[in-house]
Design a protein around this motif. Structure first.
Motif, mmCIF file in Angstrom:
data_model
loop_
_atom_site.group_PDB
_atom_site.id
_atom_site.type_symbol
_atom_site.label_atom_id
_atom_site.label_comp_id
_atom_site.label_asym_id
_atom_site.label_seq_id
_atom_site.Cartn_x
_atom_site.Cartn_y
_atom_site.Cartn_z
ATOM 1 N N GLN A 170 -9.756 7.631 -2.459
ATOM 2 C CA GLN A 170 -9.313 8.899 -1.906
ATOM 3 C C GLN A 170 -10.444 9.561 -1.141
ATOM 4 O O GLN A 170 -11.621 9.280 -1.380
ATOM 5 N N VAL A 171 -10.068 10.438 -0.204
ATOM 6 C CA VAL A 171 -11.031 11.241 0.550
ATOM 7 C C VAL A 171 -10.472 12.655 0.629
ATOM 8 O O VAL A 171 -9.259 12.862 0.516
ATOM 9 N N PRO A 172 -11.330 13.660 0.821
ATOM 10 C CA PRO A 172 -10.818 15.027 0.939
ATOM 11 C C PRO A 172 -9.924 15.183 2.170
ATOM 12 O O PRO A 172 -10.168 14.577 3.219
ATOM 13 N N THR A 173 -8.896 15.980 2.044
ATOM 14 C CA THR A 173 -8.056 16.292 3.192
ATOM 15 C C THR A 173 -8.877 17.127 4.173
ATOM 16 O O THR A 173 -9.430 18.166 3.778
ATOM 17 N N PRO A 174 -9.005 16.701 5.435
ATOM 18 C CA PRO A 174 -9.944 17.353 6.365
ATOM 19 C C PRO A 174 -9.387 18.623 7.018
ATOM 20 O O PRO A 174 -9.216 18.702 8.245
ATOM 21 N N ALA A 202 -9.536 10.170 8.714
ATOM 22 C CA ALA A 202 -9.509 10.027 7.256
ATOM 23 C C ALA A 202 -8.709 8.800 6.844
ATOM 24 O O ALA A 202 -9.081 8.091 5.892
ATOM 25 N N ILE A 203 -7.606 8.531 7.556
ATOM 26 C CA ILE A 203 -6.798 7.339 7.255
ATOM 27 C C ILE A 203 -7.606 6.074 7.530
ATOM 28 O O ILE A 203 -7.580 5.113 6.731
ATOM 29 N N ALA A 251 -6.511 16.132 -1.382
ATOM 30 C CA ALA A 251 -7.092 14.836 -1.037
ATOM 31 C C ALA A 251 -6.016 13.920 -0.462
ATOM 32 O O ALA A 251 -4.819 14.099 -0.714
ATOM 33 N N ILE A 252 -6.457 12.951 0.310
ATOM 34 C CA ILE A 252 -5.588 11.884 0.816
ATOM 35 C C ILE A 252 -5.952 10.639 0.025
ATOM 36 O O ILE A 252 -7.128 10.266 -0.065
ATOM 37 N N LYS A 253 -4.946 10.020 -0.564
ATOM 38 C CA LYS A 253 -5.183 8.909 -1.482
ATOM 39 C C LYS A 253 -4.474 7.665 -0.978
ATOM 40 O O LYS A 253 -3.423 7.746 -0.349
ATOM 41 N N MET A 254 -5.040 6.510 -1.307
ATOM 42 C CA MET A 254 -4.408 5.235 -0.989
ATOM 43 C C MET A 254 -4.502 4.341 -2.208
ATOM 44 O O MET A 254 -5.547 4.248 -2.857
ATOM 45 N N LEU A 255 -3.391 3.696 -2.512
ATOM 46 C CA LEU A 255 -3.299 2.808 -3.667
ATOM 47 C C LEU A 255 -2.658 1.508 -3.209
ATOM 48 O O LEU A 255 -1.730 1.515 -2.392
ATOM 49 N N VAL A 256 -3.142 0.398 -3.725
ATOM 50 C CA VAL A 256 -2.575 -0.915 -3.431
ATOM 51 C C VAL A 256 -2.094 -1.537 -4.728
ATOM 52 O O VAL A 256 -2.817 -1.543 -5.737
ATOM 53 N N GLY A 290 0.803 -1.212 0.000
ATOM 54 C CA GLY A 290 0.000 0.000 0.000
ATOM 55 C C GLY A 290 0.836 1.261 0.000
ATOM 56 O O GLY A 290 1.936 1.304 0.553
ATOM 57 N N GLY A 291 0.299 2.300 -0.624
ATOM 58 C CA GLY A 291 0.913 3.620 -0.601
ATOM 59 C C GLY A 291 -0.114 4.663 -0.235
ATOM 60 O O GLY A 291 -1.212 4.690 -0.799
ATOM 61 N N LEU A 292 0.227 5.515 0.738
ATOM 62 C CA LEU A 292 -0.632 6.617 1.150
ATOM 63 C C LEU A 292 -0.008 7.927 0.685
ATOM 64 O O LEU A 292 1.200 8.136 0.855
ATOM 65 N N ASP A 293 -0.824 8.794 0.126
ATOM 66 C CA ASP A 293 -0.389 10.116 -0.315
ATOM 67 C C ASP A 293 -1.200 11.151 0.448
ATOM 68 O O ASP A 293 -2.400 11.317 0.207
ATOM 69 N N LEU A 294 -0.537 11.848 1.378
ATOM 70 C CA LEU A 294 -1.201 12.889 2.165
ATOM 71 C C LEU A 294 -1.085 14.200 1.399
ATOM 72 O O LEU A 294 -0.115 14.945 1.548
ATOM 73 N N GLY A 295 -2.062 14.482 0.544
ATOM 74 C CA GLY A 295 -1.999 15.642 -0.331
ATOM 75 C C GLY A 295 -2.747 16.840 0.214
ATOM 76 O O GLY A 295 -3.526 16.740 1.171
#
Length: 450
Positions: A35-39, A58-59, A18-23, A10-15
């Protein structure tokens, strides 16, 4: 279909948006992504911060969404997980690892008064020592602001957002070098804390947990975030733009890697630091020279707030969805880059990396497409100045690779073709998250080919 017992990473991108996760699987193929919006909490005057509990919430949401996507495909938990993210934003923690203050967005204006009050020697040497221009963007400005608001920094430690998330997942409490380079606390020549900056803040080197390179072992995930990640080998991948460039294989000595997100960032790789005097000159042009995620290498990081301005243009036009953005892109492409209004009919400012406030002056009726093009021309001018400043220090680049959400717009690509050498478009949609996942894969699968 992926084998239900295949190893997943897994990779998490705290942008910033948005915060994104990819596997991905062992062969690098993408298996799931969410992905979800950065809160953020947004206040008056551009103040923007994030509460630790909201970030971790969010994580948790991301991991639950990923688990739901993976459920019919694979039963195994993640073998590894890496976290990348934006620079400058971090969280102060106490001895038990609890957050004691919010994290501030890199574009939050708080701290200007505090940096103006730093000792003269710190202000004069800041850029040459840290590789960063001295401004409210750097983390030390927010630390000084918190101190002046009554936060006792004694006994506290600083973690950048990716390191904070990895620690919350059950990993080590440590700093990654490319992220620590964004704080203003690190001397780029020594790679250690800068004593004069610590003194100016009234803290000791204990504020900084141990430093280590990106992609190294960072412990193992606990079960606190669910069984899908429990037991995963953890690492901090590093600063988001650098992780994307490294994963793409586009950050070589001859080229720019251009990331068009909320910030537009141009990267150049260096095999060695340029030294104090060059860092001072570059900082005058708002260009950073800091540590890469690749051990021993440094990078030039030049940025403009293109995405922030373009987003505000869209909001001013009442555009809030992809369909509206696509329609605006088509309307902009139907016009020449210079527009069809008289020269100077639309004036735009705010793209400089020390600004970010959209200012429009309309001397004639202007459509949203004309305003959008004016913002692109303005940011083109700022990008051209950054390239000229870098070209005075290093051999000019010969090619460019564009990534990030705004690079998906034809009008943006057309504009950048005017100022960037031989631009091409990345083939991945989520470069940072994929790069982080690839670092996670390499952490436990060093022998698996890319």
């Amino acid at each position: 279909m992926v084998s239900r017992s295949a190893r997943l990473h897994g990779g998490l991108d705290l942008g910033s948006t948005a915060i994104k996760m990819l596997v991905i699987a062992d062969d690098g193929s993408e298996i799931a992504g969410v992905q979800v919006p950065t809160p953020w909490r947004v206040g008056e005057g551009g103040t923007t911060d994030i509460v630790a509990d909201d970030l971790l919430g969010a994580i948790r949401t991301l991991i639950a969404l990923i688990d739901a996507q993976l459920a019919p495909l694979a039963s195994a938990p993640l073998a590894s997980l890496a976290v990348a993210g934006m620079g400058e934003t971090g969280i102060l923690i106490d001895a038990e690892g609890r957050a004691v203050a919010p994290g501030f967005a890199w574009f939050d204006p708080r701290g200007l008064a505090q940096i103006a009050a730093f000792p003269a020697v710190v202000r004069e040497e800041f850029a040459g020592r840290t590789g960063l221009p001295l401004g409210a963007q750097v983390s030390v400005a927010k630390l000084a602001w918190l101190r002046d608001q009554g936060t006792d920094l004694t006994g506290l430690r600083w973690l950048d957002l990716p390191e904070f998330v990895v620690a919350a997942l059950g990993g080590d409490t440590a700093l990654e070098l490319s992220l620590a380079s964004r704080t203003g606390l690190i001397d780029q020549d020594s790679g250690a804390a800068w004593p004069a900056m610590l003194d100016a803040l009234g803290v000791t080197a204990d504020l900084l947990p141990p430093l280590r390179g990106g992609g190294l072992p960072w412990g193992t995930a606990s079960g606190a975030f669910g069984s899908r990640v429990a037991g995963a080998a953890l690492t901090v991948a590093g600063h988001d733009h650098l992780v994307a460039a490294q994963a793409n294989g586009t950050l070589d000595a001859d080229g720019y890697h251009v990331s068009l997100g909320t910030a537009e960032v141009l990267l150049r790789v260096l095999d060695a630091p340029l030294g104090f005097a060059a860092r001072q000159r570059l900082a005058d042009a708002l260009i950073n020279e800091v540590r890469h995620v690749v051990p021993g290498q440094h990078v030039l990081v030049a940025g403009v707030k293109t995405g922030l301005l373009l987003r505000r243009v869209l909001h001013a036009a009442g555009i809030s969805d992809r369909a509206g953005r696509d329609a605006l892109d088509a309307a902009a492409m139907a016009l020449p880059l210079e527009g069809e209004l008289p020269a100077g009919a639309v004036e735009v400012t705010g793209a400089r990396n020390d600004d970010g406030v959209l200012r429009l002056t309309l001397h004639a009726e202007a459509s949203p497409a004309e305003i959008f093009l004016a913002a692109l021309r303005h940011s083109n001018d700022e990008v051209a100045q950054l390239i000229a400043a870098m070209d005075r220090e290093v051999t000019p680049a010969t090619h460019s690779t564009l990534t990030g959400g705004w690079a998906g717009m034809a009008s943006v690509r057309r504009a950048r073709a005017e100022v960037l050498p031989k631009p091409s478009l990345s083939t991945r949609e989520q470069d940072v998250a994929w790069g982080a996942a690839d670092m996670a894969r390499r952490l436990v699968s060093a022998s698996v080919p890319s």
